[in-house]
Design a protein around this motif. Sequence first.
Motif, PDB file in Angstrom:
ATOM      1  N   TYR A 192      43.540  32.846  30.354  1.00 39.89           N
ATOM      2  CA  TYR A 192      44.225  33.131  31.622  1.00 39.89           C
ATOM      3  C   TYR A 192      44.333  31.924  32.540  1.00 39.89           C
ATOM      4  O   TYR A 192      45.309  31.779  33.293  1.00 39.89           O
ATOM      5  CB  TYR A 192      43.544  34.301  32.346  1.00 39.89           C
ATOM      6  N   LYS A 193      43.345  31.012  32.484  1.00 41.74           N
ATOM      7  CA  LYS A 193      43.345  29.868  33.402  1.00 41.74           C
ATOM      8  C   LYS A 193      44.504  28.908  33.158  1.00 41.74           C
ATOM      9  O   LYS A 193      44.826  28.093  34.025  1.00 41.74           O
ATOM     10  CB  LYS A 193      42.018  29.115  33.285  1.00 41.74           C
ATOM     11  N   SER A 194      45.135  28.980  32.000  1.00 40.07           N
ATOM     12  CA  SER A 194      46.271  28.108  31.707  1.00 40.07           C
ATOM     13  C   SER A 194      47.561  28.587  32.367  1.00 40.07           C
ATOM     14  O   SER A 194      48.551  27.869  32.379  1.00 40.07           O
ATOM     15  CB  SER A 194      46.485  28.002  30.192  1.00 40.07           C
ATOM     16  N   PHE A 195      47.546  29.807  32.899  1.00 46.64           N
ATOM     17  CA  PHE A 195      48.727  30.368  33.539  1.00 46.64           C
ATOM     18  C   PHE A 195      48.663  30.140  35.051  1.00 46.64           C
ATOM     19  O   PHE A 195      47.582  30.002  35.625  1.00 46.64           O
ATOM     20  CB  PHE A 195      48.823  31.867  33.241  1.00 46.64           C
ATOM     21  N   PRO A 196      49.826  30.111  35.695  1.00 44.81           N
ATOM     22  CA  PRO A 196      49.828  29.885  37.150  1.00 44.81           C
ATOM     23  C   PRO A 196      49.252  31.072  37.908  1.00 44.81           C
ATOM     24  O   PRO A 196      49.277  32.210  37.408  1.00 44.81           O
ATOM     25  CB  PRO A 196      51.318  29.688  37.466  1.00 44.81           C
ATOM     26  N   PRO A 197      48.722  30.825  39.113  1.00 42.68           N
ATOM     27  CA  PRO A 197      48.235  31.930  39.939  1.00 42.68           C
ATOM     28  C   PRO A 197      49.333  32.975  40.143  1.00 42.68           C
ATOM     29  O   PRO A 197      50.514  32.645  40.221  1.00 42.68           O
ATOM     30  CB  PRO A 197      47.872  31.246  41.266  1.00 42.68           C
ATOM     31  N   GLY A 198      48.916  34.225  40.224  1.00 35.80           N
ATOM     32  CA  GLY A 198      49.869  35.322  40.370  1.00 35.80           C
ATOM     33  C   GLY A 198      50.291  35.946  39.066  1.00 35.80           C
ATOM     34  O   GLY A 198      50.978  36.977  39.058  1.00 35.80           O
ATOM     35  N   THR A 199      49.894  35.333  37.932  1.00 38.30           N
ATOM     36  CA  THR A 199      50.232  35.906  36.628  1.00 38.30           C
ATOM     37  C   THR A 199      49.552  37.266  36.464  1.00 38.30           C
ATOM     38  O   THR A 199      48.428  37.480  36.932  1.00 38.30           O
ATOM     39  CB  THR A 199      49.788  34.965  35.497  1.00 38.30           C
ATOM     40  N   ILE A 200      50.252  38.175  35.805  1.00 38.84           N
ATOM     41  CA  ILE A 200      49.764  39.535  35.587  1.00 38.84           C
ATOM     42  C   ILE A 200      49.393  39.690  34.119  1.00 38.84           C
ATOM     43  O   ILE A 200      50.228  39.449  33.236  1.00 38.84           O
ATOM     44  CB  ILE A 200      50.850  40.562  35.974  1.00 38.84           C
ATOM     45  N   HIS A 201      48.158  40.089  33.853  1.00 42.10           N
ATOM     46  CA  HIS A 201      47.659  40.170  32.481  1.00 42.10           C
ATOM     47  C   HIS A 201      47.401  41.632  32.112  1.00 42.10           C
ATOM     48  O   HIS A 201      46.513  42.277  32.679  1.00 42.10           O
ATOM     49  CB  HIS A 201      46.369  39.369  32.334  1.00 42.10           C
ATOM     50  N   ILE A 202      48.180  42.154  31.168  1.00 43.20           N
ATOM     51  CA  ILE A 202      47.952  43.494  30.626  1.00 43.20           C
ATOM     52  C   ILE A 202      47.032  43.375  29.415  1.00 43.20           C
ATOM     53  O   ILE A 202      47.308  42.602  28.496  1.00 43.20           O
ATOM     54  CB  ILE A 202      49.272  44.162  30.212  1.00 43.20           C
ATOM     55  N   ILE A 203      45.933  44.139  29.415  1.00 46.65           N
ATOM     56  CA  ILE A 203      44.972  44.103  28.315  1.00 46.65           C
ATOM     57  C   ILE A 203      44.931  45.488  27.692  1.00 46.65           C
ATOM     58  O   ILE A 203      44.403  46.436  28.283  1.00 46.65           O
ATOM     59  CB  ILE A 203      43.573  43.693  28.806  1.00 46.65           C
ATOM     60  N   GLY A 204      45.495  45.615  26.512  1.00 47.14           N
ATOM     61  CA  GLY A 204      45.593  46.905  25.847  1.00 47.14           C
ATOM     62  C   GLY A 204      44.559  47.078  24.765  1.00 47.14           C
ATOM     63  O   GLY A 204      44.881  47.063  23.575  1.00 47.14           O
ATOM     64  N   ILE A 205      43.304  47.224  25.150  1.00 41.66           N
ATOM     65  CA  ILE A 205      42.204  47.426  24.208  1.00 41.66           C
ATOM     66  C   ILE A 205      41.413  48.650  24.670  1.00 41.66           C
ATOM     67  O   ILE A 205      40.940  48.683  25.808  1.00 41.66           O
ATOM     68  CB  ILE A 205      41.244  46.215  24.157  1.00 41.66           C
ATOM     69  N   LEU A 226      41.524  38.662  40.531  1.00 36.81           N
ATOM     70  CA  LEU A 226      40.393  37.779  40.287  1.00 36.81           C
ATOM     71  C   LEU A 226      40.901  36.366  40.036  1.00 36.81           C
ATOM     72  O   LEU A 226      41.786  36.168  39.197  1.00 36.81           O
ATOM     73  CB  LEU A 226      39.587  38.295  39.094  1.00 36.81           C
ATOM     74  N   ASP A 227      40.369  35.419  40.772  1.00 30.94           N
ATOM     75  CA  ASP A 227      40.734  34.008  40.599  1.00 30.94           C
ATOM     76  C   ASP A 227      42.243  33.794  40.738  1.00 30.94           C
ATOM     77  O   ASP A 227      42.829  32.939  40.059  1.00 30.94           O
ATOM     78  CB  ASP A 227      40.249  33.508  39.234  1.00 30.94           C
ATOM     79  N   GLY A 228      42.877  34.615  41.584  1.00 31.09           N
ATOM     80  CA  GLY A 228      44.309  34.477  41.818  1.00 31.09           C
ATOM     81  C   GLY A 228      45.185  35.122  40.769  1.00 31.09           C
ATOM     82  O   GLY A 228      46.410  35.003  40.823  1.00 31.09           O
ATOM     83  N   HIS A 229      44.589  35.819  39.802  1.00 32.56           N
ATOM     84  CA  HIS A 229      45.324  36.486  38.734  1.00 32.56           C
ATOM     85  C   HIS A 229      45.105  37.992  38.812  1.00 32.56           C
ATOM     86  O   HIS A 229      44.081  38.462  39.312  1.00 32.56           O
ATOM     87  CB  HIS A 229      44.851  35.986  37.365  1.00 32.56           C
ATOM     88  N   PHE A 230      46.053  38.750  38.268  1.00 32.01           N
ATOM     89  CA  PHE A 230      45.942  40.197  38.211  1.00 32.01           C
ATOM     90  C   PHE A 230      45.646  40.630  36.769  1.00 32.01           C
ATOM     91  O   PHE A 230      46.286  40.160  35.831  1.00 32.01           O
ATOM     92  CB  PHE A 230      47.242  40.862  38.676  1.00 32.01           C
ATOM     93  N   PHE A 231      44.697  41.535  36.626  1.00 33.77           N
ATOM     94  CA  PHE A 231      44.316  42.052  35.312  1.00 33.77           C
ATOM     95  C   PHE A 231      44.425  43.572  35.337  1.00 33.77           C
ATOM     96  O   PHE A 231      43.891  44.223  36.251  1.00 33.77           O
ATOM     97  CB  PHE A 231      42.895  41.637  34.951  1.00 33.77           C
ATOM     98  N   ILE A 232      45.103  44.135  34.346  1.00 35.38           N
ATOM     99  CA  ILE A 232      45.282  45.578  34.249  1.00 35.38           C
ATOM    100  C   ILE A 232      44.687  46.021  32.912  1.00 35.38           C
ATOM    101  O   ILE A 232      45.102  45.544  31.851  1.00 35.38           O
ATOM    102  CB  ILE A 232      46.774  45.961  34.318  1.00 35.38           C
ATOM    103  N   CYS A 233      43.713  46.922  32.958  1.00 37.86           N
ATOM    104  CA  CYS A 233      43.013  47.302  31.731  1.00 37.86           C
ATOM    105  C   CYS A 233      42.205  48.565  31.981  1.00 37.86           C
ATOM    106  O   CYS A 233      42.239  49.133  33.082  1.00 37.86           O
ATOM    107  CB  CYS A 233      42.083  46.177  31.284  1.00 37.86           C
ATOM    108  N   ALA A 234      41.487  48.983  30.975  1.00 36.21           N
ATOM    109  CA  ALA A 234      40.540  50.080  31.141  1.00 36.21           C
ATOM    110  C   ALA A 234      39.221  49.520  31.675  1.00 36.21           C
ATOM    111  O   ALA A 234      38.866  48.360  31.423  1.00 36.21           O
ATOM    112  CB  ALA A 234      40.313  50.792  29.813  1.00 36.21           C
TER     113      ALA A 234
END
Length: 278
Positions: free
Chosen positions: A56-69, A84-92
């Motif tokens: 995730y740190k390689s992406f610019p701030p504001g990136t949205i990360h979908i985690i489908g696990i 978190l740390d300028g990034h959005f994470f969506i997961c269970a």
Amino acid sequence: MPIITLTTDFGEKDHFAGTVKGAIYSELEDVRIVDISHSVDPFHLMEAAYIIQNAYKSFPPGTIHIIGIDSELNPENKHIAVLLDGHFFICANNGIISMLTSQIRPEKIVEINIHDRIESNFPVLDVFVKVACHIARGGTLEVIGKNIEKIKQLTGIKPVVNPENNQIIGNVIYIDNYGNVISNISRTLFEKIGKGRDFVISARTANFKTIHTHYSDAINFDLPHEKREEDGKKLALWNASGYLELAIYKSNPNTVGSASTLFGLAYRDTITINFSGK
């Protein structure tokens, strides 16, 4: 242009990953979708956590990360969105984000509560996509969830230091595409406990007394090529993520073998470092 990343255990054979991308594009034409990995072992939370932590740190701030696990909704597996740390994470809320929050405090965590508005048996497609597109449009987390303070922790992933401070007991947390074995022992912990002392790393039958910084550091390039010990050369090194890794130089799991197969190491197996002297 917003960026949405996908990390799942869907694999490449089925339609699931493509369906999720299509749903995102149906809601947002002006968006970039990046596949981090769809090859996480099924329901392997630790593996997914390690991949996300390093990507995730390689992406610019504001990136949205979908985690489908392991994302099926149930009373013990709620859905969350985390800033978190300028990034959005969506997961269970299954512990997958805890590896990140152990180092960085989240700015905001919400438990997603839009399920009564969505009929779904595929939460990544229906719920996570809706949330990601809402955030991508500039929407706030409070609109799609209620604030919570804590998230579930992955258990059994922290190395243990004995009372005498002369031993670290860690575990295998990830095996990469080359069969290299990554432990949960960080360079920071090693230096804090080791204090420059001699040491022996033990992992089943394999032992190491030196830790390298690069794979090629294990090869003596001053020798002619025909006299070098290269094929099957075992080594320990600090990988790019700062964790202790055990490897075979230029290994190939499908031909000559790898650290995982040759050392007989699998997920959660023990790796021990013993320090000598005081």
